[in-house]
Motif scaffolding. Structure first.
Motif: not given
Length: 466
Positions: A163, A166, A208-209, A211, A268, A270
């Motif tokens: 994975a 981050t 997308e990620w 936060r 974080d 996904p």
């Protein structure tokens, strides 16, 4: 030989993670011998210039052929992970004169930026593992000296996991009171309150990620250790992921927290690639945790709902066919668009063939806050007024209900009618509208019950399959 054996002994004894790098010294000794042999060979042909030139050319081919065959495999010029990670830490608003504990992959590029580019010379960078006693000693010393302390951690920590990783600099604790973008000020436990949160990006996108940074204030001494769980649910209640760990950092349990301190807890997340556009909620839960036997008491949760948060874009964009229809509840239809794999515009009609999909985009807006979640209907009606196809559902399949729309926001919603193969060729009309009563029949005497409807002014021509 002594150098090679010495380096080999070091690599065997230390059992280093990157054992191959311990052999660099041995490679250097080997290169020295190769150079000496090459020099002796060239010197031996001093009296024979032609042979000497051939020997030099052949010796030159050795590194050139190695470069040719290995360069593509060894080229790491596009590997910018370490640069990105280090810059991410440097842009994390590190307090002046902070002590930063970081893993090797972060500490090394950070030192490069310090020593070569002169960035943040005030930081004290230390490569140390949080599981070693020295970590705790450094943390205590930093606190005694009133120096800000950060631990740089990866998510996930295990570098063997495929994975995406981050990185963040975790302040233990924050040096100044935070000012979150979204304010909450709600108690989570008897001793900890959630001041608010930041979300980047504000509009989450599938694949997308995102936060999520939560900000805690310690209002009383914390006598317990907690573990936390974060769950991502859409507005319909469907879960799209769950994550769990100790709050803030696995290496700084909550019973270390002191009254009056502030902490930042970064997640974080996904977004799943198949997550539909719509509204989402994060469900935060804290549970008492007993580290002696590694058990979590899930019978006493401390929970908080964060949201609703937007996932994806609902912007209308260009409206292909403008048609204003004002409804009494404040909603208005701005226009629509037609598309289909087998459809084209011919004069004043959209012509398609049966046994193919017909996609209709409806463009909406509301001029006041709605307190009802309306169902939108789209009907394909023949020339006799009989409904041949229909689609009745809330906008975006319930993911963006009308009572959550923002005043003045233009919302585009798509509906697909699958034209069956036995649909009679001819001219049809599209009727769109809204209703609030889910128990009402779909069509009564040609009109929607408890609804407002309008006929879209471009007829749909359906032809037989060729």
């Amino acid at each position: 030989l002594a150098a090679a054996l010495g380096v080999s002994a070091i690599s065997v004894l230390l059992r280093g993670e990157s054992t191959q790098f311990y052999f660099s010294g041995a490679y250097l000794v080997l290169a020295t011998f190769v150079a000496a042999a090459a020099g002796a060979l060239i010197e031996g042909f001093r009296a024979r210039p032609l042979a000497r030139g051939v020997a030099i050319a052949l010796l030159a081919l050795l590194p050139l052929t190695s470069l040719w065959s290995n360069y593509a495999r060894l080229d790491e010029s596009n590997d910018t992970r370490y640069d990105v990670w280090a810059r991410s830490v440097l842009s994390d608003n590190l307090a002046p004169n902070a002590v930063v504990i970081a893993p090797w992959e972060i500490a090394t590029p950070l030192r490069y930026f310090q020593l070569v580019e002169g960035e943040r010379p005030d930081l004290l960078l230390i490569h140390e593992s949080p599981v070693r006693p020295q970590f705790g000693k450094i943390l205590v010393s930093a606190h005694n000296l009133a120096r800000p302390f950060y631990y740089v951690q990866f998510t996930p920590e295990d570098k063997t996991i495929s994975a995406v990783r981050t990185v963040q600099a975790v302040p233990l604790p924050l040096t100044t009171p935070p000012t979150p973008t979204h304010t909450l000020n709600v108690p989570l436990t008897d001793s900890i309150s959630v001041l608010g949160y930041d979300l980047k990006p504000e509009s989450m996108r599938s694949g997308e990620w995102v936060r999520l940074a939560l900000y805690y204030q310690v209002t009383a001494p914390v006598n317990s250790q907690f573990t936390s769980e974060l769950e991502l649910d859409d507005i319909r209640g469907q879960m799209h992921g769950t994550w769990s760990r100790l709050p803030v950092s696995d290496y700084y349990p909550t019973y270390f927290w002191k009254s009056g301190e502030y902490y930042r807890d970064v997640w974080d997340i996904p977004m799943p690639a198949d997550a539909p556009r719509g509204l989402y909620n994060f469900q935060l839960a804290w549970y008492p945790y007993d580290p002696t036997n590694n058990t979590t008491n899930r019978d006493e949760p401390h929970t908080l709902t964060i949201g609703p948060l937007r996932g994806g874009d609902f912007a209308a964009g260009n409206i292909p066919h403008t048609q204003i229809a004002q409804f009494e509840n404040g909603m208005q239809l701005l226009g629509f668009g037609l598309s289909g794999s087998a459809g084209v515009m011919e004069r004043a009609a959209f012509v398609t063939r049966r046994n193919s999909p017909l996609t209709v985009s409806l463009f909406w807006q509301t001029n006041r806050q709605l307190d009802t979640s309306y169902t939108v209907f789209l009907h394909l009606v023949d020339e006799n007024g009989i409904v041949r196809l229909q689609s009745d559902r809330p906008p975006w399949n319930g993911m963006y209900p009308t009572d959550r729309w923002k005043i003045g926001e233009m919302v585009r919603d798509e509906y697909t009618l699958d034209l069956p193969g036995d649909l009679a060729p001819g001219t049809y009309h599209l009727v769109a509208g809204i209703y609030s009563n889910p128990e009402a029949p779909a069509l009564v005497a040609g009109r929607e019950t408890n609804s407002t409807s309008i006929e879209l002014n471009i007829p749909v021509g359906v032809t037989a399959e060729k």
